[in-house]
Design a protein around this motif. Structure first.
Motif, PDB file in Angstrom:
ATOM      1  N   VAL A 128     -13.613 -25.216  58.143  1.00 16.24           N
ATOM      2  CA  VAL A 128     -14.953 -24.965  57.607  1.00 16.24           C
ATOM      3  C   VAL A 128     -15.902 -26.095  57.997  1.00 16.24           C
ATOM      4  CG1 VAL A 128     -16.282 -24.910  55.474  1.00 16.24           C
ATOM      5  CG2 VAL A 128     -14.219 -23.542  55.676  1.00 16.24           C
ATOM      6  N   TYR A 129     -15.429 -27.338  57.802  1.00 14.06           N
ATOM      7  CA  TYR A 129     -16.332 -28.457  58.085  1.00 14.06           C
ATOM      8  C   TYR A 129     -16.536 -28.646  59.568  1.00 14.06           C
ATOM      9  CZ  TYR A 129     -16.116 -29.289  53.165  1.00 14.06           C
ATOM     10  OH  TYR A 129     -16.215 -29.128  51.829  1.00 14.06           O
ATOM     11  N   PHE A 130     -15.537 -28.278  60.349  1.00 12.16           N
ATOM     12  CA  PHE A 130     -15.712 -28.334  61.802  1.00 12.16           C
ATOM     13  C   PHE A 130     -16.839 -27.402  62.211  1.00 12.16           C
ATOM     14  CE2 PHE A 130     -14.214 -29.584  65.869  1.00 12.16           C
ATOM     15  CZ  PHE A 130     -14.462 -28.520  66.717  1.00 12.16           C
ATOM     16  N   LEU A 131     -16.752 -26.157  61.711  1.00 13.24           N
ATOM     17  CA  LEU A 131     -17.767 -25.162  62.039  1.00 13.24           C
ATOM     18  C   LEU A 131     -19.157 -25.566  61.551  1.00 13.24           C
ATOM     19  CD1 LEU A 131     -16.648 -21.492  61.327  1.00 13.24           C
ATOM     20  CD2 LEU A 131     -17.810 -22.376  63.335  1.00 13.24           C
ATOM     21  N   SER A 132     -19.214 -26.057  60.335  1.00 11.58           N
ATOM     22  CA  SER A 132     -20.543 -26.237  59.751  1.00 11.58           C
ATOM     23  C   SER A 132     -21.134 -27.602  60.013  1.00 11.58           C
ATOM     24  CB  SER A 132     -20.472 -25.989  58.248  1.00 11.58           C
ATOM     25  OG  SER A 132     -19.497 -26.841  57.681  1.00 11.58           O
ATOM     26  N   LEU A 133     -20.326 -28.591  60.350  1.00  8.65           N
ATOM     27  CA  LEU A 133     -20.873 -29.922  60.581  1.00  8.65           C
ATOM     28  C   LEU A 133     -20.794 -30.329  62.049  1.00  8.65           C
ATOM     29  CD1 LEU A 133     -19.626 -32.003  57.537  1.00  8.65           C
ATOM     30  CD2 LEU A 133     -21.939 -31.253  58.047  1.00  8.65           C
ATOM     31  N   VAL A 134     -19.593 -30.185  62.612  1.00  6.64           N
ATOM     32  CA  VAL A 134     -19.409 -30.744  63.942  1.00  6.64           C
ATOM     33  C   VAL A 134     -20.183 -29.959  64.983  1.00  6.64           C
ATOM     34  CG1 VAL A 134     -17.727 -31.300  65.698  1.00  6.64           C
ATOM     35  CG2 VAL A 134     -17.168 -31.651  63.311  1.00  6.64           C
ATOM     36  N   LEU A 135     -20.089 -28.629  64.939  1.00 10.57           N
ATOM     37  CA  LEU A 135     -20.749 -27.842  65.973  1.00 10.57           C
ATOM     38  C   LEU A 135     -22.277 -27.986  65.935  1.00 10.57           C
ATOM     39  CD1 LEU A 135     -18.478 -24.687  66.221  1.00 10.57           C
ATOM     40  CD2 LEU A 135     -18.566 -26.699  67.668  1.00 10.57           C
ATOM     41  N   PRO A 136     -22.915 -27.816  64.772  1.00  9.50           N
ATOM     42  CA  PRO A 136     -24.359 -28.061  64.757  1.00  9.50           C
ATOM     43  C   PRO A 136     -24.689 -29.491  65.153  1.00  9.50           C
ATOM     44  CG  PRO A 136     -23.673 -26.962  62.745  1.00  9.50           C
ATOM     45  CD  PRO A 136     -22.443 -27.344  63.454  1.00  9.50           C
ATOM     46  N   GLY A 137     -23.853 -30.440  64.740  1.00  7.35           N
ATOM     47  CA  GLY A 137     -24.079 -31.828  65.110  1.00  7.35           C
ATOM     48  C   GLY A 137     -24.053 -32.014  66.611  1.00  7.35           C
ATOM     49  N   ALA A 138     -23.085 -31.338  67.254  1.00  2.00           N
ATOM     50  CA  ALA A 138     -23.003 -31.431  68.701  1.00  2.00           C
ATOM     51  C   ALA A 138     -24.268 -30.881  69.337  1.00  2.00           C
ATOM     52  CB  ALA A 138     -21.774 -30.672  69.189  1.00  2.00           C
ATOM     53  N   GLY A 139     -24.731 -29.730  68.803  1.00  2.62           N
ATOM     54  CA  GLY A 139     -25.956 -29.157  69.332  1.00  2.62           C
ATOM     55  C   GLY A 139     -27.123 -30.116  69.191  1.00  2.62           C
ATOM     56  N   TRP A 151     -13.116 -37.032  58.027  1.00  4.18           N
ATOM     57  CA  TRP A 151     -13.299 -37.549  59.387  1.00  4.18           C
ATOM     58  C   TRP A 151     -14.439 -36.822  60.086  1.00  4.18           C
ATOM     59  CZ3 TRP A 151     -13.505 -40.497  63.277  1.00  4.18           C
ATOM     60  CH2 TRP A 151     -13.376 -40.028  64.594  1.00  4.18           C
ATOM     61  N   PHE A 152     -14.480 -35.507  59.962  1.00  2.00           N
ATOM     62  CA  PHE A 152     -15.554 -34.758  60.613  1.00  2.00           C
ATOM     63  C   PHE A 152     -16.904 -35.180  60.064  1.00  2.00           C
ATOM     64  CE2 PHE A 152     -12.547 -32.747  62.856  1.00  2.00           C
ATOM     65  CZ  PHE A 152     -11.920 -31.630  62.344  1.00  2.00           C
ATOM     66  N   ALA A 153     -16.974 -35.267  58.726  1.00  2.62           N
ATOM     67  CA  ALA A 153     -18.255 -35.627  58.121  1.00  2.62           C
ATOM     68  C   ALA A 153     -18.704 -37.003  58.582  1.00  2.62           C
ATOM     69  CB  ALA A 153     -18.136 -35.585  56.591  1.00  2.62           C
ATOM     70  N   VAL A 154     -17.775 -37.955  58.601  1.00  8.76           N
ATOM     71  CA  VAL A 154     -18.134 -39.305  59.009  1.00  8.76           C
ATOM     72  C   VAL A 154     -18.591 -39.319  60.464  1.00  8.76           C
ATOM     73  CG1 VAL A 154     -17.226 -41.596  59.477  1.00  8.76           C
ATOM     74  CG2 VAL A 154     -16.672 -40.457  57.348  1.00  8.76           C
ATOM     75  N   LEU A 155     -17.854 -38.597  61.319  1.00  4.12           N
ATOM     76  CA  LEU A 155     -18.188 -38.584  62.740  1.00  4.12           C
ATOM     77  C   LEU A 155     -19.614 -38.098  62.945  1.00  4.12           C
ATOM     78  CD1 LEU A 155     -17.259 -38.851  65.682  1.00  4.12           C
ATOM     79  CD2 LEU A 155     -16.584 -36.465  65.593  1.00  4.12           C
ATOM     80  N   VAL A 156     -19.953 -37.021  62.294  1.00  4.72           N
ATOM     81  CA  VAL A 156     -21.267 -36.438  62.529  1.00  4.72           C
ATOM     82  C   VAL A 156     -22.362 -37.221  61.807  1.00  4.72           C
ATOM     83  CG1 VAL A 156     -22.701 -34.434  62.126  1.00  4.72           C
ATOM     84  CG2 VAL A 156     -20.376 -34.148  62.946  1.00  4.72           C
ATOM     85  N   LEU A 157     -22.150 -37.509  60.523  1.00  2.00           N
ATOM     86  CA  LEU A 157     -23.260 -38.043  59.742  1.00  2.00           C
ATOM     87  C   LEU A 157     -23.415 -39.542  59.843  1.00  2.00           C
ATOM     88  CD1 LEU A 157     -22.752 -35.724  56.719  1.00  2.00           C
ATOM     89  CD2 LEU A 157     -24.606 -35.667  58.354  1.00  2.00           C
TER      90      LEU A 157
END
Lengths: 545, 326, 339
Positions: A176-187, A233-239
């Protein structure tokens, strides 16, 4: 020939002006000195500095303080380096707070199912509409559509909670967090690379791809660390990673600014070296009340094991809710009163009454707001035909947030009004002259120019809200709670409430040690918030001119 | 000029990121494989409101309970006995209400109007302590009559008025606010019905200001709960009271045996409908059992524990109410 | 004519635009309505219980407004609001005395004299003052300021021979100082924003006429920004009136005794300065302090003593309302608009 004494204009004494200048300077320092004394006392107690030996002080002075001062002297005359350093620090701070808040709200409190639901029904459509609006400037329906999403989205989300919840369970929390945080973050990263840094298409796409790849690659590493979960980890990476990365890239790409990297190097290096030296020499360290254990454990009746964790979570949750509510309603009210409301006629009198009313509300004591909250959110039971309303619970997050919002709303409105009023009318008239409608004028001319002033007022008000105790007491916020709030209708304890409870316990260690640690934590959160607001305000002020 | 903010900024950012990392760590913990409870399967939440005098007892007891049943959540607030009853407990908003006095008739009718049934438990006893400054060597022991003279309206205004050998200095008084249960109790026991409590004193809801006031003024006198004295024995001197049978020191043993004249009961009121839930019933039993625990009540908090016999009768009464509730 | 593809169509899309404009207008009006609803809510909540309080046989309106003793539970029971009003006046006046001059001078320094770098450092530091929790301020006053002031007073009395009274543990001076420090940022930040928005052309005109910086600041900028300064004053004073926790800790819970009013020349009433100093050196509970003490007390919720809380709240609300009406009338007379 024309010396001063012979001009015939006579001499004007400069004495008055100089005295006045130093008088005003002294006045500005009074409050700060008082604050300094207070902070010194509190920090001293909280960090237990009186038990540290001279060796400890000496080490850190040499290893950390002196290099820092050296760097500051160096940066004093080089504005580019200062700007770079401020940017690095500011973005790290902002990223840290953002990831901290996001982890608390999205992962600890909301959980993957709730988050995914509201992400799909509210956030994703809003982002999509925003992007479309940027792309196709002619589509004026976008604003209305966004407003509609804000209203209808949460309702749709609540209805669909079950279905989307099971989808989330299938995906798993990390998914869920990959989809909602990492992908938009990458964009976002790809977009920023192309837009801000003028990178070629390949580099931008590369940046965009690197982020999900980093996320996935980091997973096995993170799995070995038992305390860190994948979602975190995902949240930290993106935010945190992305703002820091942005700042680093921004600083690295201008040669004049590159010296600013010395600052983090000194800070981190100095701390590490200091730890090594102190450990090797065996110097007596300070015995701080404010330490890991304090921040991560709940309160207790023994001073040594008391902690602030549930209160911190509660306060963060509160502040986020309060800031959203007051910003929206405060700026909305101010805009209406300044831009739309007529100044004369019967409606004009009504407007003036509302203004007076708001000024009056700003002075109503916080206890009365607590009573108001108690009366309309807790102890109420009314029926409007088929629909009944029995309050939203005593001491719940929502009650506290709404009560505090009502408390600081008048202050936000008044400062926003002053800020909007200070926008020169000539700018508005120019905008109308070009054929813009009232809303377009507001959105493109008035708001950007008044935003720094609005932010000043909002930050001051939020700072007050963080420290308010009296309304929380009245609505039944608890003084002892061992777990953080899990949702909007869960009871909460907040930092000032916890500090207040501790300050009146019999044991002296509570009153002088634990309270000091609590106050310092609160002040750190406050200072971080203030710093971010200042940086944002400075940035906007530069762009406005 | 700009060095302080920057230096404290990096310290700040260190602390903030340290705190963030700490929270990350904890968030990771909360997301770990499904909760491994420490043995017990009891779960649910308990809401406790009421008196700030009883609060330390409740806090210590709930902490103990949680170490055995970590899934039970507690919300404990200090709203005052009256505030707790009228705003929360009798409005069906909490499970327990602590009180430093018995429930009043107004509160009883409010509760019954809202359909809230309660059960009264005497949870501990407080030995109300009178304190004087450490430099005060003349009034380390007072009779109850002398105490009354000092504290009644239009009574003594200087120490010499009470006893001609004492210094002729004005008495500074520090005591409980007139809206607190402590005040009511002191007035009933010492002042009595015919006279009024003086208004020439510094009232306060926060007991540590009484401590501070007496500590700083040689001619001061104050009164508060024993737990405050127990945690600050070197700061002030406790006065031995003589109600006709010799001077009795304010100690927990003397209060327990009934020799010390100022021993007031502390109560907690569980809501009967809440007792139907397992975790609340179990906690209520635990609470009553702890009332006889000397380590907890006396050493840690500073109140007088119940005797085993008293505790047992409370427990029996409680069990009966619980079985009727289910 | 030839640029049809590039000229926006000025005649079309009116329908949606009108809808959009109206939506925003009504949405914003709805926000403004919230403030009205809040006031209505407050009045309703206070009024309902205050009415019950006044309806009780123990209390009369006359006694409430004229009795010089406030004691809800201590015999003889009396619900007079005058001592509490006096307490509020003392603390507010003291705090204003501290904060208004310092705040205004700070604002002048920040907007007229300070270099941009000094300004960017000082202004945020001042804003931190507003964020310290009020409980901490009260605690600080109790533990540090009162003893320090007592040391100063004793040395002064000993060295110079003055007869200043020493301060009790709870006193009005420490409370005033601490509340004053707390509201300095409100005055300085908002006044400074108002002064910064005075157009530079006015200043330059002043310099062009040969005025010194001192003249320009005091005679041109400050009068021009008077409406912003006044509104900052009002905000700050309102905050001082409503301050609860700091005052509870620093000024105690006992309302001040009404001092004897002497008359000069038989007609003009005044309070002797000695009496005034005496007032400040002893506890001075305000209306808000009385409210919160009753609220967290052990009083039974339906009792008359508890309901006096609402009556006090209502009085406080009416007083601040009156103050704001007057200040609005004054401020709108002096407001200047540029361009």
């Amino acid at each position: 020939m024309a010396t001063q004494n012979e001009t015939g204009f006579g001499q004007i004494s400069r004495l008055r002006g100089t005295v006045f200048k130093y008088l005003t300077f002294g006045a500005s320092l009074v409050g700060i000195l008082a604050l300094g004394v207070l902070l010194a006392y509190v920090f001293w107690d909280a960090l237990g500095l009186d038990s540290a030996g001279t060796a400890w002080y000496l080490t850190y002075t040499v290893v950390l303080l002196a290099p820092l001062l050296g760097f500051l002297a160096y940066a004093r005359d080089r504005p580019a380096v200062t700007a770079g350093a401020l940017e690095l620090v500011g973005f790290t701070l902002a990223g840290g707070l953002l990831s901290f808040a996001a982890i608390i709200v999205l992962i600890v409190i909301a959980g993957p199912q709730v988050w995914l639901t509201y992400f799909l029904t509210v956030i994703a459509p809003l982002i999509g509409l925003f992007l479309y609006g940027q792309y196709d400037r002619e589509a004026t329906w976008v604003g209305l559509a966004m407003l509609g999403t804000v209203v209808a989205g949460p309702i749709a989300g609540t209805l669909l909670l079950g279905t989307i919840g099971s989808a989330a369970a299938l995906l798993g929390a990390p998914g869920v967090y990959f989809l909602s945080l990492v992908l938009p973050g990458a964009g976002l990263a790809a977009f920023l690379a192309a837009d801000r840094f003028d990178a070629s298409t390949r580099v931008s796409v590369g940046t965009g791809v690197v982020i999900p790849v980093l996320a996935i690659v980091g997973v096995p590493l993170v799995d070995t660390v038992p305390v860190m979960a994948r979602s975190v980890w995902f949240a930290v990476l993106v935010l945190l990673g992305m703002p820091v990365g942005y700042a680093v890239a921004n600083t690295a790409r201008r040669p004049a600014r590159r010296a600013a990297f010395a600052l983090p190097a000194i800070a981190v290096g100095g701390l590490l070296i200091g730890e090594l030296v102190v450990g090797a020499v065996g110097a007596s360290q300070p015995s701080p009340w404010l330490d890991w254990q304090f921040l991560t454990s709940p309160t207790s009746s023994l001073p040594v094991s008391a902690g602030l964790y549930p209160a911190v979570i509660g306060s963060v949750f509160l502040i986020i809710l309060v800031s959203i509510f007051t910003f929206v309603f405060g700026v909305g009210t101010a805009l209406y009163l300044e831009e739309y409301a007529p100044a004369s006629g019967p409606v004009g009198t009504l407007t003036r009454l509302i203004n007076v009313n708001i000024s009056n509300l700003a002075g109503v004591p916080s206890v009365v707001y607590g009573l108001l909250g108690l009366g309309i959110f807790v102890n109420i039971d009314v029926q409007f035909g088929p629909v009944g309303y029995a309050g939203i619970g005593a001491g719940t997050v929502l009650t506290a947030a709404l009560t505090l919002s009502l408390l600081i709303l008048p202050i936000v409105v008044i400062s926003a009004q002053e800020a909007i009023r200070s926008v020169p009318d000539s700018l508005r008239q120019a905008s109308y002259g070009m054929g813009a409608t009232r809303w377009q004028t507001i959105r493109n001319v008035v708001l950007p120019r008044s935003l720094p002033g609005i932010l000043t007022g909002t930050i001051l008000a939020l700072g007050r809200a963080i420290g308010e105790t009296a309304p929380l007491i009245m609505i039944g916020a608890v003084g002892t709670k061992y777990t953080p709030p899990g949702g909007l209708f869960d009871t909460l304890t907040a930092m000032p409430m916890q500090i207040y409870t501790w300050a009146f316990l019999p044991s002296e260690e509570f009153r002088y040690g634990v309270v000091a640690a609590g106050v310092v934590t609160l002040l750190i959160v406050l200072l971080s918030m203030n710093s971010i607001a200042i940086l944002v305000r400075n940035k906007y002020q530069q762009e406005a001119y | 000029m700009s060095d302080s903010p920057n230096r404290s900024v990096s310290r700040r950012s260190f602390l903030t990121s340290a705190g963030a990392a700490g929270a990350l760590a904890l968030a990771g913990c909360t997301e770990g494989p499904g909760g491994e409870s420490t043995g017990s399967q009891l779960s649910g939440s308990v809401r406790i409101t009421g008196s700030s005098t009883v609060y330390p007892v409740t806090q210590a007891v709930t902490e103990q309970f949680r170490s055995e049943h970590s899934q039970v959540e507690f919300n404990v607030s200090r709203d005052g006995s009256g505030g707790g009853f009228s705003n929360l407990f009798c409005e069906d908003n909490s499970d327990f209400n602590n009180a430093s006095r018995k429930i009043s008739s107004d509160e009883q009718s409010q509760c019954s109007d809202n359909g809230v049934e309660y059960h009264e438990i005497n949870i501990a006893t407080d030995a109300l302590t009178v304190i004087v400054n450490n430099e005060n060597d003349w009034a380390a022991s007072l009779t109850t009559d002398q105490l009354k003279e000092i504290w009644e309206a239009d009574g003594a205004s200087t120490w010499a008025d009470v006893n001609a050998d004492w210094p002729d200095e004005e008495i500074s008084r520090f005591g409980a606010a007139d809206t607190s249960g402590t005040f009511d109790y002191f007035r009933e026991e010492i002042i009595g019905e015919e006279a009024n409590h003086t208004s020439n004193y510094e009232p306060t809801e926060q007991d540590n200001t009484i401590l501070q006031g007496v500590q700083q003024d040689q001619y001061a006198i104050g009164y508060f709960g024993f737990s405050f004295y127990q945690s600050n024995q070197d700061a002030v001197t406790a006065v031995s009271l003589d109600d006709g049978e010799g001077a009795v020191e304010p100690t927990l043993d003397n209060a327990k045996s009934g020799d010390y004249p100022l021993a007031r009961p502390l109560f907690t009121y569980p809501k009967v409908s809440s007792l139907a839930e397992d975790h609340i019933a179990e906690f209520a039993r635990f609470y009553v059992r702890q009332s006889a625990n000397t380590d907890l009540i006396a050493d840690q908090v500073g109140y007088v524990p119940k005797t085993e016999a008293e505790m047992q009768s409370e427990l029996d009464a409680l069990n009966e109410v619980i079985s009727n509730a289910e | 004519m030839s640029n049809e593809g590039q000229t926006p169509d000025l005649t079309g899309d009116r329908g949606l635009q009108t809808v959009r404009e109206s939506t925003y207008k009504y949405a914003l009006a709805g926000c403004a309505l919230l403030s009205v609803l809040t006031t209505v809510g407050i009045i309703a909540v206070l009024f309902v219980d205050a009415a019950e309080f006044f309806a009780s046989p123990v209390v009369t309106l006359g006694e409430f407004f004229t009795s010089t003793r406030f004691s809800p539970n201590l015999e003889p029971v009396s619900f007079g609001i005058l001592p509490l009003v006096l307490g509020t006046l003392l603390i507010t006046f003291g705090a204003a005395l501290v904060a208004l001059p310092i705040g205004l001078l700070t604002a002048i320094y920040l907007s007229e004299y300070a270099s941009p770098r000094t300004r960017s450092v000082l202004k945020p530091m001042l804003e931190v003052l507003a964020g310290v929790p009020t409980v901490v301020y009260g605690y600080f006053a109790l533990v540090y300021i009162t003893p320090a002031l007592n040391v100063v007073i004793r040395t002064l009395n000993g060295a110079v021979g003055t007869q200043f009274p020493t301060l009790g543990l709870f006193n009005g001076i420490s409370a005033s100082i601490v509340v004053g420090i707390m509201i300095i940022p409100m005055v300085s930040s908002i006044s400074e924003d108002a002064m910064s928005s005075v157009p530079d052309s006015l200043r330059q005109a002043g310099y062009g006429l040969g005025a010194t910086k001192f003249n320009v600041s005091l005679r041109i900028v400050v009068p021009a920004a008077v409406s912003g300064i006044a509104s900052s004053f009002i905000l700050a004073i309102s905050r001082a009136i409503g301050e609860t926790m700091a005052v509870v800790l620093a000024a105690g819970s006992r309302p001040p005794d009404i001092p004897p009013v002497q008359t000069a020349f038989g007609i003009i009433p005044y309070v002797g300065p000695g009496d005034l100093l005496g007032l400040y050196s002893e506890s001075a509970a305000t209306m808000t302090v009385a409210m919160i003490n009753i609220a967290v007390s052990d009083l039974s919720g339906g009792s008359t003593a508890y309901q006096s809380l609402f009556a006090i709240g209502l009085t406080l609300f009416v007083i601040t309302l009156g103050m704001n009406v007057i200040s609005d009338a004054i401020a709108s007379r002096y407001r200047e608009e540029y361009e």
